[in-house]
Design an enzyme around this catalytic site. Sequence first.
Site, PDB file in Angstrom:
ATOM      1  N   ASP A 125       1.127  -1.078  -0.039  1.00 53.60           N
ATOM      2  CA  ASP A 125      -0.064  -0.150   0.208  1.00 53.60           C
ATOM      3  C   ASP A 125       1.080   1.405   0.067  1.00 53.60           C
ATOM      4  O   ASP A 125       1.737   1.423   0.865  1.00 53.60           O
ATOM      5  CB  ASP A 125      -0.992  -0.069   1.282  1.00 53.60           C
ATOM      6  CG  ASP A 125      -2.180   1.251   1.013  1.00 53.60           C
ATOM      7  OD1 ASP A 125      -1.639   1.993   0.551  1.00 53.60           O
ATOM      8  OD2 ASP A 125      -2.925   0.940   2.018  1.00 53.60           O
ATOM      9  N   GLU A 139     -10.982   1.374  -0.655  1.00 52.80           N
ATOM     10  CA  GLU A 139     -10.134   0.155  -0.508  1.00 52.80           C
ATOM     11  C   GLU A 139     -10.937  -0.877   0.616  1.00 52.80           C
ATOM     12  O   GLU A 139     -11.850  -0.585   1.339  1.00 52.80           O
ATOM     13  CB  GLU A 139      -8.944   0.523   0.585  1.00 52.80           C
ATOM     14  CG  GLU A 139      -9.377   1.277   1.862  1.00 52.80           C
ATOM     15  CD  GLU A 139      -7.974   1.828   2.624  1.00 52.80           C
ATOM     16  OE1 GLU A 139      -7.165   1.202   2.804  1.00 52.80           O
ATOM     17  OE2 GLU A 139      -8.189   3.271   2.620  1.00 52.80           O
ATOM     18  N   GLU A 163      -6.981  -1.556  -3.276  1.00 50.13           N
ATOM     19  CA  GLU A 163      -7.444  -0.075  -3.159  1.00 50.13           C
ATOM     20  C   GLU A 163      -7.232   0.616  -4.498  1.00 50.13           C
ATOM     21  O   GLU A 163      -5.994   0.525  -4.980  1.00 50.13           O
ATOM     22  CB  GLU A 163      -6.569   0.434  -2.053  1.00 50.13           C
ATOM     23  CG  GLU A 163      -6.796   1.947  -1.656  1.00 50.13           C
ATOM     24  CD  GLU A 163      -6.141   2.628  -0.317  1.00 50.13           C
ATOM     25  OE1 GLU A 163      -5.196   1.870  -0.139  1.00 50.13           O
ATOM     26  OE2 GLU A 163      -6.825   3.557   0.211  1.00 50.13           O
ATOM     27  N   ASP A 199      -3.669   7.063  -3.655  1.00 52.69           N
ATOM     28  CA  ASP A 199      -3.564   6.010  -2.469  1.00 52.69           C
ATOM     29  C   ASP A 199      -4.041   4.953  -3.211  1.00 52.69           C
ATOM     30  O   ASP A 199      -5.489   4.680  -3.427  1.00 52.69           O
ATOM     31  CB  ASP A 199      -4.552   6.577  -1.291  1.00 52.69           C
ATOM     32  CG  ASP A 199      -4.511   5.416   0.067  1.00 52.69           C
ATOM     33  OD1 ASP A 199      -3.799   4.304  -0.082  1.00 52.69           O
ATOM     34  OD2 ASP A 199      -5.245   5.741   0.825  1.00 52.69           O
ATOM     35  N   HIS A 204     -11.812   6.189   2.489  1.00 52.35           N
ATOM     36  CA  HIS A 204     -11.820   7.293   3.141  1.00 52.35           C
ATOM     37  C   HIS A 204     -11.610   8.711   1.964  1.00 52.35           C
ATOM     38  O   HIS A 204     -11.292   8.131   0.879  1.00 52.35           O
ATOM     39  CB  HIS A 204     -10.879   7.829   3.938  1.00 52.35           C
ATOM     40  CG  HIS A 204      -9.422   7.246   3.447  1.00 52.35           C
ATOM     41  ND1 HIS A 204      -8.418   8.012   2.860  1.00 52.35           N
ATOM     42  CD2 HIS A 204      -9.099   5.989   3.135  1.00 52.35           C
ATOM     43  CE1 HIS A 204      -7.415   7.565   2.467  1.00 52.35           C
ATOM     44  NE2 HIS A 204      -7.693   6.011   2.532  1.00 52.35           N
ATOM     45  N   HIS A 239      -6.644  11.588   4.958  1.00 49.68           N
ATOM     46  CA  HIS A 239      -8.066  11.286   5.613  1.00 49.68           C
ATOM     47  C   HIS A 239      -8.633  12.697   5.480  1.00 49.68           C
ATOM     48  O   HIS A 239      -8.407  13.315   6.480  1.00 49.68           O
ATOM     49  CB  HIS A 239      -7.820  10.685   6.858  1.00 49.68           C
ATOM     50  CG  HIS A 239      -9.308  10.127   7.431  1.00 49.68           C
ATOM     51  ND1 HIS A 239      -9.709  10.137   8.647  1.00 49.68           N
ATOM     52  CD2 HIS A 239     -10.315   9.790   6.645  1.00 49.68           C
ATOM     53  CE1 HIS A 239     -10.998   9.901   8.647  1.00 49.68           C
ATOM     54  NE2 HIS A 239     -11.469   9.632   7.479  1.00 49.68           N
TER      55      HIS A 239
END
Length: 438
Positions: free
Chosen positions: A205, A322, A419, A216, A285, A293
């Site tokens: 990740d 994710e 993700e 992300d 998120h 976040h």
Amino acid sequence: MTPVAIPTLENLSLEDAPPAKHVDDVEEDGDEDDEGDEAGAEGAVGDAKKKKKKKKSKKKKSGAVTQSEPPRVGLTKLFKDGIFPVGQEVEYLNDNAYRTTSEECRERERLAQGDPTDTYQNIRRAAECHRQVRSYARQNIKPGMSMTEIANMIEDGTRALVEENGFESGIGFPTGLSVNEVAAHYTPNAGDTKILQKSDVMKVDFGIHVNGRIVDSAFTMNFEPTWDRLLEAVKEATNAGISAAGIDVRMCDIGEAVQEVMESYEVEVGGKTHPVKSIANLSGHTIVPYSIHGGKSVPIVKQFGADRDETKMEEGEYFAIETFGSTGRGRVVEEGACSHYALAKDIPARPSLQHQSAKSLLKSLQKNFGTLPFCRRYLDKAGEKNYLLALNTLVRENLVMDYPPLVDTQPGAMTAQFEHTILLRPTCKEVVSRGDDY
Ligand code: HZT
Ligand code: MN
Ligand code: MN
């Protein structure tokens, strides 16, 4: 001037794999190579015959610049006009189908696209770096490597391709290399001797940002077929979450769609069947500039009663979609040595700190990372020494948030993650990090 061919991902359904993109399809005009790059910064493999004239040439006969192995060629050298590949564009459905052709929506998009330093190009540049770094990582990560070697492989590639430059471009957050029952937020600290095993299931990740626009994206690697179906379940569950996402969609409806797909799978290992569970206390998120976040969470299980989150996704928002599957309890706890940290969002202008060491570490964190997450290895790299006491003080004072490893503690639990980062554009949903791999 040679025209520049821009590879784009087509407007595909999620079921179809996007066409493979080749960086060597991108042509550049003119100027000679910069010599004296570090070892490895030569033309891509398979290009050997064409680069016999100059040993370290990055160019083909055609004039195209190609990525090197390991990847060290900055993306602005491969996309000289500053136009980066578009992610997977998915049409909105139902009440939002009008958006595809709506003149108002198209106008809002032109406003967002107009400036060459605009957010779409920033996020697409970060996404293309992610695809190229992970392509190399997926081909070269092998059992027997240390976690530190793996982290360096990914982070050295990231720093080179994104042309790391202060707060303008760089690593978005520490490289997660969580193995087996560890679902998230493990990365090696200095001195870690952990070695990747053939039987391991590793979540990779990592994040890359350009002008604060963070991509992300994560995938899971295994080296034996044992847990293939677990990986498949989670990959499909993430795609279900991406499909369900859209403007005006409620968070709770995404969780339900994800869990439905996730828990339609079971994994048979050595004659025993393991149901796959969505990890109930993990989520996707929102992402906002320089902040991984953004405040909204995207559940990956069905929510009941007062727990139902009816918050809606909105136009212009970025989301990390994710999902995590587990053959264990389907819940994680914080366990083990912490590696991931980030400055807290609301730091008082003049925090009252007793120790000079904590004060100066805080200054250094603000200067080096701002609000981007960091790990202890990045502090070592920045030249910080003996900082652990000061760092723990900042955590205790709530000036720094700690993100310990997240672990499913049921004995023998296996976990997987996939993700993507998506952008809810006015006219369509763009899965910016989509590649030919996942
Ligand atoms: C925290 C610290 C980091 C955000 C998700 C995540 C990796 O679990 C609301 C929902 C990097 C990221 C994060 F260093 N987290 N995505 N990729 N980790 S989270 C979270 O803390 S907060 C999920
Ligand atoms: Mn992630
Ligand atoms: Mn995330």
